[in-house]
Design a protein around this motif. Structure first.
Motif, PDB file in Angstrom:
ATOM      1  N   PHE A  64       9.328 -30.321  62.178  1.00  0.00           N
ATOM      2  CA  PHE A  64      10.760 -29.275  62.581  1.00  0.00           C
ATOM      3  C   PHE A  64      10.807 -28.831  64.102  1.00  0.00           C
ATOM      4  N   ARG A  65      11.980 -29.336  64.371  1.00  0.00           N
ATOM      5  CA  ARG A  65      12.223 -28.606  65.661  1.00  0.00           C
ATOM      6  C   ARG A  65      12.168 -27.175  65.883  1.00  0.00           C
ATOM      7  N   LYS A  66      11.826 -26.467  66.881  1.00  0.00           N
ATOM      8  CA  LYS A  66      11.595 -25.097  67.057  1.00  0.00           C
ATOM      9  C   LYS A  66      12.730 -24.269  66.712  1.00  0.00           C
ATOM     10  N   ARG A 108       0.326 -20.612  64.572  1.00  0.00           N
ATOM     11  CA  ARG A 108       1.678 -20.376  65.616  1.00  0.00           C
ATOM     12  C   ARG A 108       2.753 -20.441  65.013  1.00  0.00           C
ATOM     13  N   GLY A 109       2.975 -20.773  63.912  1.00  0.00           N
ATOM     14  CA  GLY A 109       4.137 -21.092  63.343  1.00  0.00           C
ATOM     15  C   GLY A 109       4.799 -22.295  63.234  1.00  0.00           C
ATOM     16  N   ALA A 110       4.349 -23.085  63.204  1.00  0.00           N
ATOM     17  CA  ALA A 110       4.771 -24.466  63.453  1.00  0.00           C
ATOM     18  C   ALA A 110       4.586 -24.952  62.126  1.00  0.00           C
ATOM     19  N   SER A 154      -9.245 -25.346  55.138  1.00  0.00           N
ATOM     20  CA  SER A 154      -8.901 -25.754  56.648  1.00  0.00           C
ATOM     21  C   SER A 154      -8.279 -24.483  57.284  1.00  0.00           C
ATOM     22  N   ASP A 155      -8.753 -24.227  58.558  1.00  0.00           N
ATOM     23  CA  ASP A 155      -8.133 -23.233  59.472  1.00  0.00           C
ATOM     24  C   ASP A 155      -6.966 -23.626  59.985  1.00  0.00           C
ATOM     25  N   GLU A 156      -6.606 -24.651  59.939  1.00  0.00           N
ATOM     26  CA  GLU A 156      -5.309 -25.354  60.810  1.00  0.00           C
ATOM     27  C   GLU A 156      -4.159 -24.586  59.803  1.00  0.00           C
ATOM     28  N   VAL A 157      -4.195 -24.087  58.960  1.00  0.00           N
ATOM     29  CA  VAL A 157      -2.882 -23.753  58.145  1.00  0.00           C
ATOM     30  C   VAL A 157      -3.193 -22.339  57.614  1.00  0.00           C
ATOM     31  N   VAL A 158      -2.137 -21.463  57.561  1.00  0.00           N
ATOM     32  CA  VAL A 158      -2.106 -20.198  56.935  1.00  0.00           C
ATOM     33  C   VAL A 158      -1.392 -19.965  55.694  1.00  0.00           C
TER      34      VAL A 158
END
Length: 265
Positions: free
Chosen positions: A72-74, A117-119, A173-177
């Motif tokens: 997704f674009r920001k 970071r919300g990405a 995984s620590d890459e996702v919340v």
């Protein structure tokens, strides 16, 4: 006595051999049963989900099917998971219509993920047809963001465990919340086939039928939590069969019938 459990897939068979309390087998003292902690239960459920995902991939997808990452674009990021799922539903409705025009059924497995970071991004497995890349690029890039296309064999060549990768959560995984894993309705879980084998001991080596071979990377021997012997392995076809995703002839004939005009009163 012990149990031999098989999960049959088009090009592989996953085999689990184990003893249980119903057929204990060797006369050895059982370990004292302990209650599992909530963390252990969560991890066990996650491992089970990943194994189910791997079996679905083996059953419904070919090596040249798409392994796609949608970004997704920001300014187009969804507010929450509910909005992200609505976007994905609109995307799959469009693909389903386009696939049916070409007389193919749509199969997909996806995991919607958001990082620290919300990405936002979506990992997706999808059966490949001619022009699939153009369909996905034209719809997604014009609305939300980028498309990174690989094929299932690329993920395997990189040494990725498909079930672990596509069904990961913050537990593994620590890459996702936050994540949301799912699949299309025409994909079903592979049901086990259990058989009680007589004899006090398991065979020293698995029996491999003609036309199959043992995948050494999947062979494992150990003990269950109760102290009983346990073994798992996977055998594969020497000449894999291609999985056909075309619609059934009856469905195609139904689509080809001209629509009847409504009679005016």
């Amino acid at each position: 006595m012990h149990i031999r459990r098989k999960y049959r897939m088009p090009n592989s068979i996953e085999v689990q051999e184990f003893n249980s309390s119903k057929c204990p087998g060797l006369s050895r003292p059982r370990r004292q049963k302990t209650e599992k902690t909530p963390e252990q239960i969560v991890k066990a459920n996650q491992r089970r989900k990943q194994r189910e995902c791997s079996r679905m991939v083996e059953t419904y997808f070919n090596e040249d099917d798409g392994a796609i990452t949608l970004t997704f674009r920001k300014e187009m990021r969804p507010k929450d998971m509910k909005e992200a799922l609505k976007i994905f539903q609109a995307f799959t409705r469009y693909l389903k219509r386009e696939y049916k025009k070409r007389y193919y059924d749509l199969f997909w497995i996806r995991n919607v993920e958001v990082g620290p970071r919300g990405a936002w991004h979506i990992h997706m497995l999808i059966n490949r047809i001619e022009g699939m890349e153009l369909l996905i690029n034209d719809w997604w890039t014009a609305r939300y963001g980028g498309v990174f296309l690989q094929y299932l064999k690329n993920w395997r060549d990189q040494g990725k465990d498909i079930g672990e990768y596509i069904a990961k959560t913050k537990v593994t995984s620590d890459e996702v919340v936050e994540t949301s894993w799912g699949h299309s309705r025409n994909i079903q879980k592979v049901q086990p086939e259990d058989k009680v084998i007589s004899g006090h001991r398991m065979q020293d080596k698995p029996r491999i039928p003609a036309g199959w071979y043992l995948d050494k990377n999947t062979e494992y021997e150990g003990e269950t939590a109760e102290g009983y012997p346990y073994r798992t392995y996977t055998i594969r076809r020497l000449e894999p069969r291609r999985i056909d995703h075309r619609l059934k002839p009856s469905q195609i004939r139904k689509m080809q019938r001209p629509k009847r005009k409504k009679r005016k009163c």
